[in-house]
Motif scaffolding. Structure first.
Motif, PDB file in Angstrom:
ATOM      1  N   TYR A  30       0.920  -1.174   0.011  1.00 56.41           N
ATOM      2  CA  TYR A  30      -0.057  -0.006  -0.128  1.00 56.41           C
ATOM      3  C   TYR A  30       0.872   1.219   0.046  1.00 56.41           C
ATOM      4  O   TYR A  30       0.587   2.241  -0.821  1.00 56.41           O
ATOM      5  N   GLN A  31       2.072   1.316   0.776  1.00 56.26           N
ATOM      6  CA  GLN A  31       2.675   2.514   0.769  1.00 56.26           C
ATOM      7  C   GLN A  31       3.626   2.689  -0.474  1.00 56.26           C
ATOM      8  O   GLN A  31       3.599   3.933  -1.008  1.00 56.26           O
ATOM      9  N   ASN A  32       3.900   1.616  -1.028  1.00 58.14           N
ATOM     10  CA  ASN A  32       4.529   1.750  -2.596  1.00 58.14           C
ATOM     11  C   ASN A  32       3.612   2.108  -3.514  1.00 58.14           C
ATOM     12  O   ASN A  32       4.158   3.322  -4.300  1.00 58.14           O
ATOM     13  N   GLU A  33       2.273   1.826  -3.468  1.00 53.31           N
ATOM     14  CA  GLU A  33       1.243   2.316  -4.335  1.00 53.31           C
ATOM     15  C   GLU A  33       1.000   3.741  -4.109  1.00 53.31           C
ATOM     16  O   GLU A  33       0.855   4.417  -4.979  1.00 53.31           O
ATOM     17  N   LEU A  34       0.956   4.176  -2.773  1.00 60.54           N
ATOM     18  CA  LEU A  34       0.768   5.635  -2.362  1.00 60.54           C
ATOM     19  C   LEU A  34       1.938   6.332  -2.873  1.00 60.54           C
ATOM     20  O   LEU A  34       1.730   7.446  -3.591  1.00 60.54           O
ATOM     21  N   ALA A  35       3.162   5.948  -2.764  1.00 60.52           N
ATOM     22  CA  ALA A  35       4.321   6.469  -3.173  1.00 60.52           C
ATOM     23  C   ALA A  35       4.164   6.965  -4.720  1.00 60.52           C
ATOM     24  O   ALA A  35       4.630   7.925  -5.267  1.00 60.52           O
ATOM     25  N   ALA A  36       3.848   5.762  -5.530  1.00 59.07           N
ATOM     26  CA  ALA A  36       3.796   5.747  -7.092  1.00 59.07           C
ATOM     27  C   ALA A  36       2.717   6.917  -7.342  1.00 59.07           C
ATOM     28  O   ALA A  36       2.771   7.636  -8.271  1.00 59.07           O
ATOM     29  N   ALA A  37       1.627   6.886  -6.570  1.00 53.42           N
ATOM     30  CA  ALA A  37       0.637   7.949  -6.882  1.00 53.42           C
ATOM     31  C   ALA A  37       0.892   9.223  -6.737  1.00 53.42           C
ATOM     32  O   ALA A  37       0.427  10.052  -7.389  1.00 53.42           O
ATOM     33  N   ASN A  38       1.668   9.532  -5.609  1.00 51.18           N
ATOM     34  CA  ASN A  38       2.057  10.814  -5.362  1.00 51.18           C
ATOM     35  C   ASN A  38       3.056  11.312  -6.484  1.00 51.18           C
ATOM     36  O   ASN A  38       3.037  12.580  -6.812  1.00 51.18           O
ATOM     37  N   ALA A  39       3.974  10.357  -7.035  1.00 48.70           N
ATOM     38  CA  ALA A  39       4.818  10.725  -7.643  1.00 48.70           C
ATOM     39  C   ALA A  39       4.164  11.159  -9.147  1.00 48.70           C
ATOM     40  O   ALA A  39       4.653  12.121  -9.739  1.00 48.70           O
ATOM     41  N   ALA A  40       3.381  10.128  -9.475  1.00 48.06           N
ATOM     42  CA  ALA A  40       2.779  10.597 -10.916  1.00 48.06           C
ATOM     43  C   ALA A  40       1.748  11.858 -10.719  1.00 48.06           C
ATOM     44  O   ALA A  40       1.703  12.645 -11.570  1.00 48.06           O
ATOM     45  N   LYS A  41       1.488  12.261  -9.484  1.00 46.02           N
ATOM     46  CA  LYS A  41       0.616  13.430  -9.199  1.00 46.02           C
ATOM     47  C   LYS A  41       1.453  14.686  -9.439  1.00 46.02           C
ATOM     48  O   LYS A  41       1.110  15.517 -10.074  1.00 46.02           O
ATOM     49  N   ALA A  42       2.659  14.373  -8.988  1.00 47.34           N
ATOM     50  CA  ALA A  42       3.857  15.543  -8.955  1.00 47.34           C
ATOM     51  C   ALA A  42       4.034  15.687 -10.673  1.00 47.34           C
ATOM     52  O   ALA A  42       4.529  16.919 -10.862  1.00 47.34           O
ATOM     53  N   GLN A  43       3.954  14.770 -11.380  1.00 45.97           N
ATOM     54  CA  GLN A  43       4.036  15.065 -12.790  1.00 45.97           C
ATOM     55  C   GLN A  43       3.026  15.496 -13.555  1.00 45.97           C
ATOM     56  O   GLN A  43       3.275  15.483 -14.868  1.00 45.97           O
ATOM     57  N   ILE A  44       1.906  15.781 -13.092  1.00 44.21           N
ATOM     58  CA  ILE A  44       0.740  16.004 -13.977  1.00 44.21           C
ATOM     59  C   ILE A  44       1.022  17.587 -14.742  1.00 44.21           C
ATOM     60  O   ILE A  44       1.299  18.304 -13.433  1.00 44.21           O
ATOM     61  N   ILE A  45       0.846  17.709 -15.622  1.00 42.84           N
ATOM     62  CA  ILE A  45       0.884  19.055 -16.587  1.00 42.84           C
ATOM     63  C   ILE A  45      -0.201  19.836 -16.183  1.00 42.84           C
ATOM     64  O   ILE A  45      -1.371  19.292 -16.286  1.00 42.84           O
ATOM     65  N   GLN A  46      -0.238  21.064 -15.589  1.00 42.20           N
ATOM     66  CA  GLN A  46      -1.434  21.751 -15.464  1.00 42.20           C
ATOM     67  C   GLN A  46      -1.933  22.413 -16.776  1.00 42.20           C
ATOM     68  O   GLN A  46      -1.059  22.806 -17.586  1.00 42.20           O
ATOM     69  N   THR A  47      -2.999  22.146 -17.057  1.00 38.95           N
ATOM     70  CA  THR A  47      -3.735  22.746 -18.543  1.00 38.95           C
ATOM     71  C   THR A  47      -4.467  23.681 -18.284  1.00 38.95           C
ATOM     72  O   THR A  47      -5.311  24.048 -17.278  1.00 38.95           O
ATOM     73  N   VAL A  48      -4.899  24.486 -19.463  1.00 42.57           N
ATOM     74  CA  VAL A  48      -6.005  25.595 -19.234  1.00 42.57           C
ATOM     75  C   VAL A  48      -6.774  25.415 -20.683  1.00 42.57           C
ATOM     76  O   VAL A  48      -6.203  24.895 -21.740  1.00 42.57           O
ATOM     77  N   GLU A  49      -7.948  25.444 -20.585  1.00 49.27           N
ATOM     78  CA  GLU A  49      -8.870  25.216 -21.921  1.00 49.27           C
ATOM     79  C   GLU A  49      -8.756  26.546 -22.833  1.00 49.27           C
ATOM     80  O   GLU A  49      -8.899  27.658 -22.272  1.00 49.27           O
ATOM     81  N   VAL A  50      -8.483  26.436 -23.895  1.00 50.83           N
ATOM     82  CA  VAL A  50      -8.227  27.567 -25.003  1.00 50.83           C
ATOM     83  C   VAL A  50      -9.203  27.066 -26.217  1.00 50.83           C
ATOM     84  O   VAL A  50      -9.416  25.997 -26.397  1.00 50.83           O
ATOM     85  N   ILE A  51      -9.353  28.091 -27.253  1.00 50.55           N
ATOM     86  CA  ILE A  51     -10.180  27.727 -28.171  1.00 50.55           C
ATOM     87  C   ILE A  51      -9.183  27.453 -29.267  1.00 50.55           C
ATOM     88  O   ILE A  51      -8.058  28.165 -29.577  1.00 50.55           O
TER      89      ILE A  51
END
Length: 290
Positions: A30-51
């Protein structure tokens, strides 16, 4: 009884140890999965909607609401001039006087930017391509002076003038070719301002953007001689130097006055040799052989 009690105790201890082992593995996983999820979350690129464009858009088309759609774009790499609100792109969609016209071709999923469309209600003619203080001026060309039909709106050219200069006497006049305006941008070829047309056409006129001083120079040059265009490379950022060529300099022919001056300078030239006499250096004049 004691043997049975001992067996039960051993079995209980074994089961307890197995339970602890399983619980430890579960918690570790569980701890390993939680750490992997946190690492993936840190790599998520912030996006904004454009036309963006929904379909291919070409120069001169009226931009409509059904021609665009929303798309997510990385927030840290947004192009300048994108539209994040429908009201910014279409202030009044039902008013034909507030329509926007496409100035540059766009492909599907390409962001709609302010530089690619006109202002609301603005015409897509040449006036929309002229920057503040600039004017449009038309130059007559043919297959030779117009780079054999390879000119496109948006290209940059050098303008050369060919004509006669000198005093009024016939013997003193000479024909020269001179660079008069470097790095002039084309905004139209014939009656076409669309730079997306890849087909080569022999133009009769080209329209350039220039300031008032350049317009006056081009008008005078066109009235007094012939203008020729030289296409500048897309990535060429060099500044053209002053260029002037006449027939004599082209063929290496020297003027009579220049020859006479060189002869006088040669006759006045004194050649010497140096001789050392002890500690003294003596210069002795000799005839110049060259």
């Amino acid at each position: 009884m004691r043997a049975v009690f001992g067996l039960v105790l051993v079995a209980g201890l074994a089961l307890a140890g197995f339970a602890v082992y399983m619980a430890k593995n579960y918690i570790s996983g569980y701890q390993n999965e939680l750490a992997a999820a946190n690492a993936a979350k840190a790599q998520i690129i912030q996006t904004v909607e454009v036309i963006v464009a929904k379909r291919p858009l070409r120069y001169g088309e009226v931009l409509k609401t059904e021609d665009v759609r929303w798309a997510k774009w990385p927030e840290d790499s947004l192009p300048e001039g994108v539209f994040k609100a429908v009201d910014d792109l279409f202030p009044d969609p039902k008013n034909p006087d507030m329509r926007r016209i496409v100035l540059r071709a766009m492909e599907p999923n390409e962001a709609v930017m302010a530089i690619k469309v006109t202002e609301p209600g603005e015409d897509a003619g040449l006036t929309s391509r002229l920057k503040k203080g600039m004017r449009a001026f038309t130059i007559k060309v043919d297959v030779a002076t117009g780079v054999s039909g390879f000119l496109r709106p948006g290209d940059v050219v050098d303008v050369y003038w060919t004509g006669e200069i000198g005093t009024g006497t016939r013997n003193d006049r000479r024909e020269v070719t001179k660079l008069i305006q470097p790095n002039i941008q084309l905004i139209a070829v014939d009656q076409t301002a669309n730079g997306d047309d890849a087909e080569a056409t022999i133009a009769r006129t080209v329209t350039v953007t220039a300031n008032s001083q350049q317009v006056a120079a081009l008008a005078q040059a066109q009235a007094s001689g012939r203008l020729s265009l030289a296409l500048v490379g897309a990535e060429d950022d060099t500044v053209a130097q002053s260029v002037e060529v006449d027939m004599r300099s082209l063929l290496g022919i020297k003027e009579a006055e220049q020859i006479k001056e060189e002869q006088v300078a040669q006759s006045e030239k004194v050649c010497t040799i140096r001789n050392r006499r002890g500690s003294e250096v003596v210069q002795i004049p000799i005839p110049c052989t060259n």
